[in-house]
Design a protein around this motif. Structure first.
Motif, short mmCIF file in Angstrom:
data_model
loop_
_atom_site.label_atom_id
_atom_site.label_comp_id
_atom_site.label_asym_id
_atom_site.label_seq_id
_atom_site.Cartn_x
_atom_site.Cartn_y
_atom_site.Cartn_z
N ALA A 207 0.83 -1.20 0.00
CA ALA A 207 0.00 0.00 0.00
C ALA A 207 0.86 1.25 0.00
N GLY A 208 1.95 1.23 0.77
CA GLY A 208 2.85 2.37 0.82
C GLY A 208 3.56 2.58 -0.50
N LEU A 209 3.92 1.49 -1.17
CA LEU A 209 4.58 1.58 -2.46
C LEU A 209 3.64 2.19 -3.50
N ALA A 210 2.37 1.77 -3.47
CA ALA A 210 1.39 2.32 -4.40
C ALA A 210 1.19 3.82 -4.15
N ARG A 211 1.15 4.19 -2.89
CA ARG A 211 1.00 5.61 -2.56
C ARG A 211 2.20 6.41 -3.06
N LYS A 212 3.39 5.89 -2.83
CA LYS A 212 4.61 6.57 -3.28
C LYS A 212 4.57 6.80 -4.79
N TYR A 213 4.21 5.77 -5.53
CA TYR A 213 4.14 5.89 -6.99
C TYR A 213 3.12 6.95 -7.40
N ASN A 214 1.95 6.93 -6.78
CA ASN A 214 0.90 7.88 -7.14
C ASN A 214 1.31 9.32 -6.83
N VAL A 215 1.98 9.51 -5.68
CA VAL A 215 2.45 10.85 -5.32
C VAL A 215 3.47 11.35 -6.34
N LEU A 216 4.40 10.49 -6.73
CA LEU A 216 5.44 10.92 -7.67
C LEU A 216 4.87 11.17 -9.06
N GLN A 217 3.92 10.34 -9.45
CA GLN A 217 3.27 10.54 -10.75
C GLN A 217 2.55 11.89 -10.78
N LYS A 218 1.87 12.21 -9.69
CA LYS A 218 1.16 13.49 -9.59
C LYS A 218 2.13 14.66 -9.57
N ALA A 219 3.26 14.48 -8.86
CA ALA A 219 4.26 15.56 -8.79
C ALA A 219 4.83 15.88 -10.16
N ILE A 220 5.12 14.86 -10.93
CA ILE A 220 5.67 15.07 -12.28
C ILE A 220 4.66 15.81 -13.15
N ALA A 221 3.39 15.44 -13.03
CA ALA A 221 2.35 16.12 -13.80
C ALA A 221 2.19 17.57 -13.34
N THR A 222 2.27 17.79 -12.04
CA THR A 222 2.11 19.14 -11.50
C THR A 222 3.23 20.06 -11.95
N GLN A 223 4.45 19.55 -11.94
CA GLN A 223 5.60 20.38 -12.31
C GLN A 223 5.73 20.57 -13.82
N GLN A 224 4.98 19.76 -14.59
CA GLN A 224 4.97 19.88 -16.05
C GLN A 224 6.39 19.92 -16.61
N MET A 225 7.18 18.96 -16.20
CA MET A 225 8.58 18.92 -16.62
C MET A 225 8.69 18.46 -18.07
N VAL A 226 9.05 19.37 -18.94
CA VAL A 226 9.22 19.03 -20.36
C VAL A 226 10.69 19.16 -20.76
N SER A 227 11.49 19.78 -19.94
CA SER A 227 12.90 19.97 -20.25
C SER A 227 13.69 18.70 -19.93
N ASN A 228 14.73 18.45 -20.71
CA ASN A 228 15.65 17.36 -20.38
C ASN A 228 16.96 17.90 -19.82
N ASN A 229 16.95 19.16 -19.39
CA ASN A 229 18.13 19.78 -18.81
C ASN A 229 18.41 19.17 -17.44
N PRO A 230 19.58 18.54 -17.25
CA PRO A 230 19.84 17.86 -15.97
C PRO A 230 19.77 18.78 -14.77
N LEU A 231 20.24 20.03 -14.91
CA LEU A 231 20.22 20.95 -13.77
C LEU A 231 18.79 21.32 -13.40
N GLN A 232 17.94 21.54 -14.39
CA GLN A 232 16.56 21.89 -14.10
C GLN A 232 15.83 20.72 -13.45
N ILE A 233 16.07 19.52 -13.93
CA ILE A 233 15.43 18.33 -13.35
C ILE A 233 15.92 18.14 -11.92
N LEU A 234 17.22 18.31 -11.70
CA LEU A 234 17.78 18.17 -10.36
C LEU A 234 17.21 19.21 -9.40
N ALA A 235 17.12 20.45 -9.84
CA ALA A 235 16.59 21.51 -8.98
C ALA A 235 15.12 21.28 -8.66
#
Length: 349
Positions: A207-235
């Motif tokens: 259950a915790g693993l599923a929650r972790k995945y869902n949170v991270l999936q939502k975070a990626i969508a929220t941040q709308q990361m379209v750049s492949n710039n390593p520094l921007q992704i890291l920040a």
């Protein structure tokens, strides 16, 4: 957009490769009989551009930092465990203390961004950027300026070790929820599906693993990361300890040091650095394959072979410490084992 800090990392010198390989083959053994130790000896010799490489002042540096994403319960442990474990490191009670002492490795602990004020300055390298990153479910984990500073701090710490004649260095990390951060970084920098990058970390149940995945999936969508710039992704998704690891790797390679890579998070930090400086990979020796889900896939992505597979998933640089004696063995056989000619043994090959 902020630019990645500049390092000069040349390819390793391979002018002595044939001579090194001949020296290895002429030892009193069947050719290739020492397996991966022979590969290690060749790599270390090339990194140091020497037929008689040495390991001086071997050092492990553990970077610690807290993550805002821990508020989303992506780890079974509370954030307070980060500072508690740092205190444990300083008191000498953690696994990395035991293994570093066993193998006579100098151990340095760095506060990269722990959400705590420590009162032990003499035992701790204080490089704190802030009291933990922001929660990247809602906003970038750090600013470009913070990310840049963290990378430079990691580099500075390594330069200081190099000045003290250290030429073999390994890195560890401590930070509750940092596997969550590392999973996102791995996914965005490799295009490996997020589900394959997300693991149980410090022991999540299903259950915790599923929650972790869902949170991270939502975070990626929220941040709308379209750049492949390593520094921007890291920040956006990284941690202060991960960013310091990035700078530490870059500076270690720039100094021509042998780099011993630990587990999942340490390898993800290396991935960020390699995206900017591809030659860095040749300075690295991979200590083990972690039990964390994404690590095996990441090692395959990098086309590297780890020395050990012990189902470890502790972090702290523990895998690097355990693997270090193999580097010693590789260097010692190259320097001290007799050749067929020296031992007056017939070479039938």
């Amino acid at each position: 957009m902020a630019t990645f800090p500049r390092f000069i990392i040349p390819p390793i010198n391979q002018s002595n490769t044939d001579t090194l390989r001949h020296k290895i083959d002429e030892k009193t053994k069947p050719r290739g009989a020492l397996g991966q130790l022979e590969t290690l000896a060749l790599q270390i010799g090339c990194i140091q551009n020497s037929l008689t490489p040495q390991l001086h002042q071997p050092t492990l540096i553990v970077f610690a930092g807290d993550h805002g994403i821990s508020a989303e319960n992506v780890s079974p442990y509370p954030q307070s465990v980060t500072y508690q474990m740092v205190l444990n490191f300083l008191a000498g009670g953690a696994a990395i203390n035991v293994f570093a002492k066993q193998h006579q490795l100098d151990l340095q602990i760095v506060d990269a961004g722990v959400n705590y004020t420590f009162n032990t300055p003499s035992k701790l390298i204080n490089a704190k950027i802030a009291y933990g990153t922001k929660n990247f479910l809602y906003e970038p984990a750090m600013t470009f300026q913070q990310c840049h500073l963290a990378i430079e701090q990691g580099a500075t710490i390594v330069r200081q070790q190099h000045i003290q004649r250290c030429n073999m260095i390994g890195f560890g990390e401590m930070g509750i929820a940092n596997t969550a951060s590392a999973s996102v970084l791995m996914h965005l920098l490799t295009n490996i599906p997020l589900i394959d990058c997300v693991g149980r970390g410090t022991g999540l149940n299903d259950a915790g693993l599923a929650r972790k995945y869902n949170v991270l999936q939502k975070a990626i969508a929220t941040q709308q990361m379209v750049s492949n710039n390593p520094l921007q992704i890291l920040a956006t998704f990284g941690g202060f300890e991960i960013a310091m690891l990035v700078g530490a790797y870059c500076q270690a390679a720039a100094c021509g040091m042998v780099i011993l890579v630990d587990g999942f998070i340490a390898t993800v930090a290396l991935l960020v650095a390699i995206k900017q400086y591809p030659f860095l990979l040749n300075y690295c020796i991979f200590s083990h394959c972690s039990h964390e889900k994404g690590h095996r896939l990441l090692l395959e992505y990098l086309h590297v072979d780890p020395l050990l597979q012990l189902n470890m998933r502790l972090g702290e640089g523990s895998g690097a410490a355990i693997a270090y004696p193999l580097l010693q063995s590789a260097v010692l056989f190259l320097n001290e084992m007799a050749s067929f000619t020296e031992a007056k043994v017939s070479n039938l090959i």
